[in-house]
Scaffold this active site. Structure first.
Site, mmCIF file in Angstrom:
data_model
loop_
_atom_site.group_PDB
_atom_site.id
_atom_site.type_symbol
_atom_site.label_atom_id
_atom_site.label_comp_id
_atom_site.label_asym_id
_atom_site.label_seq_id
_atom_site.Cartn_x
_atom_site.Cartn_y
_atom_site.Cartn_z
ATOM 1 N N ARG A 1 -7.449 10.431 98.645
ATOM 2 C CA ARG A 1 -6.824 10.623 97.330
ATOM 3 C C ARG A 1 -7.811 11.236 96.352
ATOM 4 O O ARG A 1 -9.028 11.132 96.513
ATOM 5 C CB ARG A 1 -6.301 9.304 96.763
ATOM 6 C CG ARG A 1 -7.349 8.232 96.493
ATOM 7 C CD ARG A 1 -7.740 8.099 95.042
ATOM 8 N NE ARG A 1 -8.815 7.149 94.848
ATOM 9 C CZ ARG A 1 -10.098 7.481 94.813
ATOM 10 N NH1 ARG A 1 -10.473 8.734 94.946
ATOM 11 N NH2 ARG A 1 -11.032 6.560 94.632
ATOM 12 N N HIS B 1 -12.514 3.558 86.658
ATOM 13 C CA HIS B 1 -13.106 2.282 86.282
ATOM 14 C C HIS B 1 -12.204 1.514 85.325
ATOM 15 O O HIS B 1 -12.677 0.838 84.423
ATOM 16 C CB HIS B 1 -14.519 2.486 85.705
ATOM 17 C CG HIS B 1 -15.495 2.911 86.760
ATOM 18 N ND1 HIS B 1 -16.081 2.026 87.628
ATOM 19 C CD2 HIS B 1 -15.946 4.140 87.112
ATOM 20 C CE1 HIS B 1 -16.867 2.690 88.463
ATOM 21 N NE2 HIS B 1 -16.798 3.975 88.178
ATOM 22 N N SER C 1 -12.098 7.758 101.622
ATOM 23 C CA SER C 1 -11.993 7.776 103.092
ATOM 24 C C SER C 1 -12.023 6.357 103.645
ATOM 25 O O SER C 1 -11.369 6.060 104.643
ATOM 26 C CB SER C 1 -13.122 8.608 103.698
ATOM 27 O OG SER C 1 -14.368 8.007 103.435
ATOM 28 N N ASP D 1 -6.718 2.663 95.365
ATOM 29 C CA ASP D 1 -6.848 3.500 96.558
ATOM 30 C C ASP D 1 -5.814 3.141 97.620
ATOM 31 O O ASP D 1 -5.168 4.013 98.206
ATOM 32 C CB ASP D 1 -8.265 3.370 97.142
ATOM 33 C CG ASP D 1 -9.324 3.711 96.105
ATOM 34 O OD1 ASP D 1 -8.975 4.338 95.086
ATOM 35 O OD2 ASP D 1 -10.494 3.343 96.312
ATOM 36 N N TYR E 1 -21.515 -0.268 90.935
ATOM 37 C CA TYR E 1 -20.068 -0.501 90.778
ATOM 38 C C TYR E 1 -19.803 -1.974 90.456
ATOM 39 O O TYR E 1 -19.097 -2.304 89.497
ATOM 40 C CB TYR E 1 -19.347 -0.082 92.067
ATOM 41 C CG TYR E 1 -17.847 -0.198 91.989
ATOM 42 C CD1 TYR E 1 -17.062 0.891 91.627
ATOM 43 C CD2 TYR E 1 -17.203 -1.401 92.278
ATOM 44 C CE1 TYR E 1 -15.681 0.789 91.551
ATOM 45 C CE2 TYR E 1 -15.826 -1.515 92.205
ATOM 46 C CZ TYR E 1 -15.069 -0.412 91.842
ATOM 47 O OH TYR E 1 -13.704 -0.533 91.774
HETATM 48 C C1 GLA Z 1 -13.440 3.132 93.644
HETATM 49 C C2 GLA Z 1 -12.555 1.898 93.808
HETATM 50 C C3 GLA Z 1 -11.278 2.046 92.974
HETATM 51 C C4 GLA Z 1 -11.603 2.420 91.530
HETATM 52 C C5 GLA Z 1 -12.555 3.611 91.469
HETATM 53 C C6 GLA Z 1 -13.006 3.935 90.067
HETATM 54 O O1 GLA Z 1 -12.829 4.236 94.231
HETATM 55 O O2 GLA Z 1 -12.218 1.706 95.156
HETATM 56 O O3 GLA Z 1 -10.526 0.861 93.040
HETATM 57 O O4 GLA Z 1 -12.128 1.327 90.837
HETATM 58 O O5 GLA Z 1 -13.703 3.386 92.268
HETATM 59 O O6 GLA Z 1 -11.929 4.276 89.289
#
Ligand code: GLA
Length: 404
Positions: free
Chosen positions: A31, A38, A132, A176, A228
Site C-alpha cells: 500500500r 503516525h 510488505s 496496513d 516508531y
Molecule cells: C507503519 C505502521 C502503520 C502506521 C504507519 C505510519 O506503516 O504499520 O500502522 O502507523 O507506520 O503512519
C-alpha cells in the site's frame, strides 16, 4: 487468477516439496498511504490505497498442523513450524515470524488448524514503507483460513491481524492490514478506527501518484522500530498533558474525543501555551495531520488536485519538522518532485527512510519520473531495476485467494 510470477512460484514449489497438487494462490497487495501518517495508532483516520505490487503465496494444504514456507528469494530460507496457540518466535528480524504471527493469532481464535506447504514471492520492495510485512502477514493468514475452510469477515480479520503483528515487535496501528484486505480497485479509502471501517473514494483518472524509494531501508526490526515505538509513547504523553492542562482528563482519553471537543486550530494554539519542546511538536503534528486527512478527502471528492497536492506538501513539512521522521534523502525526493511540477509530495508510511509519494497531473508523470531517475538515482550511481524504486501507483484491489 493471474500472477506474473506463477512460473517462478511453481518452480520453487517443485524444488522444495514436489509438484503442487490442489494448489491455491493468495495475493496480498502493498500500500501507499496518501495522507495521514503516525495518526492511525492514535485512533485517527488515514487515506491509503493498495498497490499493484503483491506478496503472492502459492500453497497446498497438509493433513497436519505443520507450516512449511520458503521464498523464491534465496535470502529468505525455508521455515517450518506447527500451528498452535503459543508459537515460539524465531530470533528477532527473522522473516518466518510474520507467518508465525498470523498462525498463532488464528490458532488462538479458531483452535486446531491444518497447515500447508507454501512458496512466497514478493515484488513489494522490502523495508521501503510500502507495507510488505503486513502483506506477508495477511497472505499467510488467508492461506491458513482457506486451508481450513474458515471464513472471516475482512474487517474482523484486519483487526485481529493488526494485533497479531505485535508478535514481531512493532506496536503499529491498523492501517496496513485494513487496506491490504479491503481496498477497492481504482480507489483510495478513508479508514476510521474503533470500530474499523473503510470509505472508498475513486481516484480521478488524470491524477498520477508516483512512489519513489529513498534507497534508505527503514527496517521494522532496527532503529526505525525503536523510533516508531518511541513516537507512539510521546503521542500518548502529549495527549495526557494536554487533557490535564485543559481540565478534561476525567472524561477525555483519546485524540478522536479531544478533537470532537475542540477544533484542530484551537487545539494547536492551546497546546502552544500548555506544552513545550518535543511533546508540543508531536501533538501539533497529530492534530494538524488529522485535519489534513479530512481536507484531503474533501479535495479528492471535489477532484481538486491543487488542493490535495498542497496538503501533501504540508504533511511532509509537519512529519519533517514536528514529528522528526524524515531524512535528507526523503526531503530531496520531495524537493525534486515539487521542482519538476508535482502538485505535492510527502514521505509516506513510518518514514526514517522508505518512500515518498508525489501527486502529478497525468501529463506531467513522465517528466517527474525521468527527472527523479536523473537527479536522484543516477547521481547515486544506482544500477538496479529502476522500475522497482520509482513507479506510478495503480490503485488496486484488496487481497484474494483463488484455485490454480
Ligand atoms: C507503519 C505502521 C502503520 C502506521 C504507519 C505510519 O506503516 O504499520 O500502522 O502507523 O507506520 O503512519
Amino acid at each position: 487468477m493471474e500472477s506474473p510470477h506463477l512460473e517462478q512460484l511453481e518452480h520453487t514449489f517443485a524444488e522444495h516439496y514436489g509438484a503442487p497438487r490442489g494448489a491455491y494462490l493468495v495475493l496480498a497487495p502493498g500500500r501507499v498511504n496518501l495522507i495521514g501518517d503516525h495518526v492511525d495508532y492514535n485512533g485517527l483516520s488515514v487515506l491509503p490505497m493498495a498497490l499493484q505490487r503483491h506478496v503472492a503465496i502459492l500453497y497446498c494444504e497438509r493433513d497436519d498442523p505443520t507450516v512449511r514456507i520458503v521464498s523464491t528469494d534465496p535470502d529468505y530460507r525455508l521455515r517450518s513450524f506447527e500451528l498452535g496457540p503459543s508459537i515460539e518466535p524465531y530470533p528477532e528480524g527473522d522473516w518466518g515470524n510474520y507467518a508465525k504471527a498470523a498462525g498463532q493469532a488464528l490458532a488462538q481464535r479458531h483452535g486446531e488448524l491444518r497447515g500447508f506447504d507454501a512458496v512466497v514471492h514478493s515484488d513489494i520492495p522490502v523495508a521501503a514503507g510500502l507495507s510488505s510485512s503486513s502483506a506477508l502477514v495477511v497472505a499467510s493468514a488467508l492461506a491458513v483460513l482457506h486451508a481450513n475452510d474458515i471464513e472471516m469477515e475482512k474487517l474482523a480479520l484486519a483487526e485481529l491481524l493488526a494485533e497479531a503483528e505485535h508478535y514481531v515487535g512493532t506496536r503499529g496501528g491498523g492501517m496496513d492490514q485494513a487496506i491490504c484486505l479491503a481496498a477497492r480497485r481504482g480507489s483510495a479509502s478513508r479508514i476510521d478506527f474503533n470500530p474499523l471501517r473503510l470509505t472508498a473514494h475513486p481516484i480521478p483518472p488524470d491524477w498520477g501518484f508516483i512512489v519513489a524509494f529513498s534507497l534508505i531501508r527503514a527496517e521494522k526490526s532496527g532503529t526505525a522500530r525503536e523510533t516508531y515505538n518511541l513516537r507512539t509513547r510521546e503521542c500518548g504523553e502529549a495527549l495526557q498533558q494536554m487533557t490535564a492542562a485543559l481540565g478534561l482528563a476525567d472524561r477525555i482519553d483519546s485524540y478522536p474525543t479531544l478533537l470532537a471537543e475542540l477544533p484542530p486550530a484551537q487545539l494547536v494554539s492551546r497546546a502552544e501555551e500548555a506544552l513545550e519542546g518535543t511533546l508540543l511538536r508531536r501533538f501539533r503534528h497529530v492534530v494538524s495531520e488529522a485535519d489534513r486527512v479530512h481536507r484531503a478527502e474533501r479535495a479528492l471528492i471535489d477532484y481538486d488536485l491543487k488542493g490535495f497536492g498542497h496538503l501533501l506538501t504540508e504533511s511532509h513539512q509537519s512529519l519533517r519538522d514536528d514529528f522528526e521522521v524524515s531524512c535528507p534523502e526523503l526531503d530531496e525526493l520531495v524537493e525534486i518532485a515539487l521542482r519538476t511540477g508535482a502538485a505535492g509530495a510527502r514521505l509516506t508510511g513510518a518514514g526514517l527512510g522508505g518512500c515518498v509519494v508525489a501527486l502529478c497531473e497525468e501529463r506531467r508523470v513522465n517528466k517527474v519520473l525521468k527527472t527523479l531517475a536523473k537527479r536522484f538515482y543516477a547521481t547515486r550511481g544506482f544500477e538496479g531495476r529502476l522500475e522497482d524504486q520509482v513507479f506510478l501507483a495503480e490503485p488496486s484491489a484488496g487481497a484474494s485467494v483463488a484455485a490454480l
